[in-house]
Design a protein around this motif. Sequence first.
Motif, mmCIF file in Angstrom:
data_model
loop_
_atom_site.group_PDB
_atom_site.id
_atom_site.type_symbol
_atom_site.label_atom_id
_atom_site.label_comp_id
_atom_site.label_asym_id
_atom_site.label_seq_id
_atom_site.Cartn_x
_atom_site.Cartn_y
_atom_site.Cartn_z
ATOM 1 N N LYS A 401 0.824 -1.207 0.000
ATOM 2 C CA LYS A 401 0.000 0.000 0.000
ATOM 3 C C LYS A 401 0.863 1.265 0.000
ATOM 4 C CE LYS A 401 -3.652 2.311 2.662
ATOM 5 N NZ LYS A 401 -4.552 2.236 3.848
ATOM 6 N N PHE A 402 1.953 1.211 0.772
ATOM 7 C CA PHE A 402 2.790 2.412 0.894
ATOM 8 C C PHE A 402 4.018 2.370 -0.027
ATOM 9 C CE2 PHE A 402 0.456 2.216 4.891
ATOM 10 C CZ PHE A 402 -0.049 3.516 4.965
ATOM 11 N N ALA A 403 3.985 1.451 -1.002
ATOM 12 C CA ALA A 403 5.092 1.367 -1.955
ATOM 13 C C ALA A 403 5.312 2.676 -2.713
ATOM 14 C CB ALA A 403 4.852 0.209 -2.923
ATOM 15 N N PRO A 404 4.250 3.402 -3.129
ATOM 16 C CA PRO A 404 4.492 4.685 -3.824
ATOM 17 C C PRO A 404 5.257 5.681 -2.961
ATOM 18 C CG PRO A 404 2.249 3.935 -4.202
ATOM 19 C CD PRO A 404 2.829 3.041 -3.164
ATOM 20 N N GLN A 405 4.947 5.730 -1.661
ATOM 21 C CA GLN A 405 5.660 6.651 -0.779
ATOM 22 C C GLN A 405 7.130 6.248 -0.638
ATOM 23 O OE1 GLN A 405 3.730 7.692 2.908
ATOM 24 N NE2 GLN A 405 1.690 7.157 2.077
ATOM 25 N N MET A 406 7.378 4.932 -0.574
ATOM 26 C CA MET A 406 8.760 4.460 -0.474
ATOM 27 C C MET A 406 9.526 4.776 -1.760
ATOM 28 S SD MET A 406 8.068 0.800 1.434
ATOM 29 C CE MET A 406 9.786 0.381 1.454
ATOM 30 N N LYS A 407 8.851 4.625 -2.896
ATOM 31 C CA LYS A 407 9.513 4.954 -4.162
ATOM 32 C C LYS A 407 9.825 6.442 -4.245
ATOM 33 C CE LYS A 407 9.133 4.206 -9.119
ATOM 34 N NZ LYS A 407 8.288 3.662 -10.221
ATOM 35 N N LYS A 408 8.910 7.278 -3.700
ATOM 36 C CA LYS A 408 9.130 8.723 -3.692
ATOM 37 C C LYS A 408 10.341 9.091 -2.841
ATOM 38 C CE LYS A 408 6.690 13.073 -2.813
ATOM 39 N NZ LYS A 408 5.422 13.688 -2.348
ATOM 40 N N LEU A 409 10.471 8.400 -1.687
ATOM 41 C CA LEU A 409 11.633 8.638 -0.821
ATOM 42 C C LEU A 409 12.926 8.242 -1.530
ATOM 43 C CD1 LEU A 409 10.321 7.383 2.654
ATOM 44 C CD2 LEU A 409 10.771 9.755 1.978
ATOM 45 N N GLN A 410 12.893 7.138 -2.269
ATOM 46 C CA GLN A 410 14.087 6.684 -2.982
ATOM 47 C C GLN A 410 14.527 7.703 -4.039
ATOM 48 O OE1 GLN A 410 12.852 2.878 -4.474
ATOM 49 N NE2 GLN A 410 13.052 1.851 -2.497
ATOM 50 N N GLU A 411 13.540 8.281 -4.711
ATOM 51 C CA GLU A 411 13.880 9.289 -5.709
ATOM 52 C C GLU A 411 14.378 10.570 -5.051
ATOM 53 O OE1 GLU A 411 10.319 9.750 -7.905
ATOM 54 O OE2 GLU A 411 10.536 7.841 -9.006
ATOM 55 N N GLN A 412 13.780 10.919 -3.909
ATOM 56 C CA GLN A 412 14.134 12.172 -3.230
ATOM 57 C C GLN A 412 15.523 12.109 -2.631
ATOM 58 O OE1 GLN A 412 11.227 13.328 -0.325
ATOM 59 N NE2 GLN A 412 12.354 15.171 0.325
ATOM 60 N N TYR A 413 15.894 10.937 -2.092
ATOM 61 C CA TYR A 413 17.184 10.819 -1.404
ATOM 62 C C TYR A 413 18.092 9.816 -2.111
ATOM 63 C CZ TYR A 413 14.569 13.086 2.367
ATOM 64 O OH TYR A 413 13.805 13.951 3.105
ATOM 65 N N LYS A 414 18.039 9.776 -3.421
ATOM 66 C CA LYS A 414 18.833 8.785 -4.157
ATOM 67 C C LYS A 414 20.337 9.019 -4.029
ATOM 68 C CE LYS A 414 18.356 11.370 -8.487
ATOM 69 N NZ LYS A 414 17.899 11.290 -9.899
ATOM 70 N N ASP A 415 20.729 10.255 -3.675
ATOM 71 C CA ASP A 415 22.157 10.557 -3.522
ATOM 72 C C ASP A 415 22.593 10.559 -2.058
ATOM 73 O OD1 ASP A 415 22.443 10.870 -6.278
ATOM 74 O OD2 ASP A 415 21.773 12.973 -6.169
ATOM 75 N N ASN A 416 21.696 10.231 -1.157
ATOM 76 C CA ASN A 416 22.013 10.243 0.276
ATOM 77 C C ASN A 416 21.434 8.974 0.914
ATOM 78 O OD1 ASN A 416 22.439 10.760 2.995
ATOM 79 N ND2 ASN A 416 21.878 12.915 2.864
ATOM 80 N N ARG A 417 22.212 7.916 0.901
ATOM 81 C CA ARG A 417 21.732 6.616 1.369
ATOM 82 C C ARG A 417 21.420 6.632 2.863
ATOM 83 N NH1 ARG A 417 22.276 2.620 -2.321
ATOM 84 N NH2 ARG A 417 22.114 1.046 -0.687
ATOM 85 N N GLN A 418 22.218 7.365 3.649
ATOM 86 C CA GLN A 418 21.970 7.429 5.080
ATOM 87 C C GLN A 418 20.626 8.102 5.370
ATOM 88 O OE1 GLN A 418 25.105 9.252 7.346
ATOM 89 N NE2 GLN A 418 24.014 9.092 9.300
ATOM 90 N N LYS A 419 20.351 9.211 4.697
ATOM 91 C CA LYS A 419 19.089 9.922 4.881
ATOM 92 C C LYS A 419 17.919 9.070 4.404
ATOM 93 C CE LYS A 419 16.652 13.601 5.941
ATOM 94 N NZ LYS A 419 16.500 14.052 7.335
ATOM 95 N N LEU A 420 18.132 8.341 3.308
ATOM 96 C CA LEU A 420 17.084 7.443 2.799
ATOM 97 C C LEU A 420 16.742 6.385 3.828
ATOM 98 C CD1 LEU A 420 15.256 6.329 0.558
ATOM 99 C CD2 LEU A 420 17.256 5.076 -0.325
ATOM 100 N N ALA A 421 17.763 5.802 4.445
ATOM 101 C CA ALA A 421 17.517 4.783 5.458
ATOM 102 C C ALA A 421 16.751 5.361 6.647
ATOM 103 C CB ALA A 421 18.831 4.169 5.911
ATOM 104 N N GLU A 422 17.118 6.567 7.076
ATOM 105 C CA GLU A 422 16.438 7.203 8.220
ATOM 106 C C GLU A 422 14.967 7.471 7.905
ATOM 107 O OE1 GLU A 422 18.618 10.708 9.097
ATOM 108 O OE2 GLU A 422 20.402 9.644 9.872
#
Length: 555
Positions: A401-422
Amino acid sequence: MDWQRYTLLGGILAVLLALIFQWNAFQEQHTPELDRETIVHDDIQSGSQIPAQTSENGNGDVPQLESQAPAETGTDSGQRTLINVTTDVFDLLIDPRGGDIVKVALRQFQEKLDTPDQPLILLNQTRYHTYIAQSGLIGNNGTDSAAGRPLFKVEKTNYAMVEGQDQLIVDLTLQQEGANITKRYTFKRGDYLVQVAYLVDNTSAKPWSAAMFGQIKRDASEPVTDTGFGMSPFLGAALHTNEENYFKQDFEEIAEKPTRTTVEGGWVAMVQHYFLSAWIPPQDERNTFELRELSNGLFRMGFTAQPVQIPAATQGELSASFYAGPKDVYRLEEISPYLDLTVDYGWLWWIAKPLFRVLHFIQEHIVSNWGWAIILLTVFIKTLLLPLSAAGTKSMARMRKFAPQMKKLQEQYKDNRQKLAEETMKLYRREKINPMGGCLPILLQMPVFIALYWMLTETVELRHAPWIFWIHDLSAKDPYFILPVLMGLSMWFMQKLNPAPTDPTQARIMQLMPVMMTVFFLWFPAGLVLYWIANNLITIGQTWYINKQVDAGKY
C-alpha cells in the motif's frame, strides 16, 4: 522489442521441456530389469531339483557360541527341492538346507504400476543379488555351524492358504542324535509377521542345550526403484540399542565399524524405501545383536538369543518372529517397541509423525483418497498457522500500500543513502510496517515442507495410490509435468499480489523464482507438488482478501 524477447524465451522453454520429456523417456527405457530367478548356491532355478550338499562354505556367516561342537548337518544322497508357500500376502520359498527363507514376494504390492501380474520381490537369492533370512540353532546341541547347515525333511513342497483358512503351518523335520527337531513356520492371514519356532523333543537321557539365531544376509546393491529427485531414502541396517531407540548404519558404516550390542528384547532390521525385513526375538529375554560385513562381501544383520536347556525326556521350544513387508506404522508399533521408527521421517520426525496421523485419519474417515486427503491436510496446516501467517501477510500488504511513498523517498534521497535509510525507518514506524514480516510465512512453511516431504516419501500407503485423471501414483513424479507447471503459475500469481523488492537485482531474482521452482519440482513426488499447489492457492486467497482489507483502511 518485448515481443521478440518473449518469443525467444518461449522457444527456449519449449526446447527445455522437450528435452526433459526425452530424458524422462530415456530413463524409463534404460531402467535395469529385476532378476527374478531364484537360485541356491549352485545357480539352479527355483522349483527344480537341487543336488544335496553336506556343508556350506565356511566363511563365518553363521554366528558361533564359545566351545561350540561341529553341527550335525545331515547327509542325503538324493536331491532337495525348494518349498513353495503361498498365502494371501506372500509368495515365499524356503530352502530345506537350513530351513532358510530365500525368496519373499509381496502379493499385495506390484513391482511397477503397470505390472499387476508381478508382485514386488523383497527378498531373493539370484545370480547377482543376495537378500535372504536365515535362522538356526547354535551351541552344545546346535544344528548349525560354520561347518554346515542341517538338511530338513518336509512332507510336501507346496503349501497354500486356502479361502477361509486363517493360519498356515509349514513343518520341517530333522532327526538329531537324541532329539527330534521340528522347524515350524506359522503364517497368519493378512499378516506380514511370520512366527518361526524350533520344537525340540529330547529323547535322550541328557539335557539338550542350544541357542536360536536369526539373521538377514544381504549384499549392498540398491533396489531397482525410482526414488525421484531429492533426498534419497535410507538403505541399510537398523536396530534398537540401550543408547539409541533407533540406531542405523548404512553398508559403508557397517564395513568400517561393525556393531555388537546386548539388550532386553530388541529387534534388528534391514531398511529400504517403503519396505523392511526384521527379526524380532523374544522380548522378555536379553539378546545379542550384530551388524557386520562377512568375508564373502555380504552383510549380516542378526541376533543370538540366550541358550535354552531342555531336560532329558522332555519337550521344549525356541522361537522368534520375522517380519517382511511394508513400513506400516501402526502394525510395527504393535510388534515391538520403537520398530515403527524404521519409518524414518528424518530429524523433523516430531512434525512429520503428527502430520501422518492427521493425513491417515482424513483418508480413513473422510475422503478415502490420498490426493484429496493431502489437500485437506494442507487446509488443516494453513488453519493452524493462520494467526502467524496472517500477520506476515498484513505486513506485506501494508508495504504494498505504501510502496508509492517508499519509491518517492528513494527518488528524493537517491544521492544520500543514510538519509534514505532514516526516512524509510520513520515511515515503517509511523505506518507500523515490519519489513521482515513477509518472511515469516516462508520461515514457518519450510520446516513443515521438509517434514511433509519426508512423510510423503516414507508413507507406503501413497505408493501407487491414484488421485484423479492422469495422476495414478502420488509417490512418483507427474508423468506429464502438469502439476509442477501449475505450481509455478500459482507461485508467479502469488508474487504479483505482493510488493516487488526495491532492489532491481532482488526483483529479477524473484521473477526467476517461479521458473526455478518449477524445474526443481519436476521430479518431486506428485503428492508433494499437490500439497504445494494447494498451499499456494490458499495463500493467494488469503493475500487477496487481506490486501482488500488493507486498501479499505480496515488494518
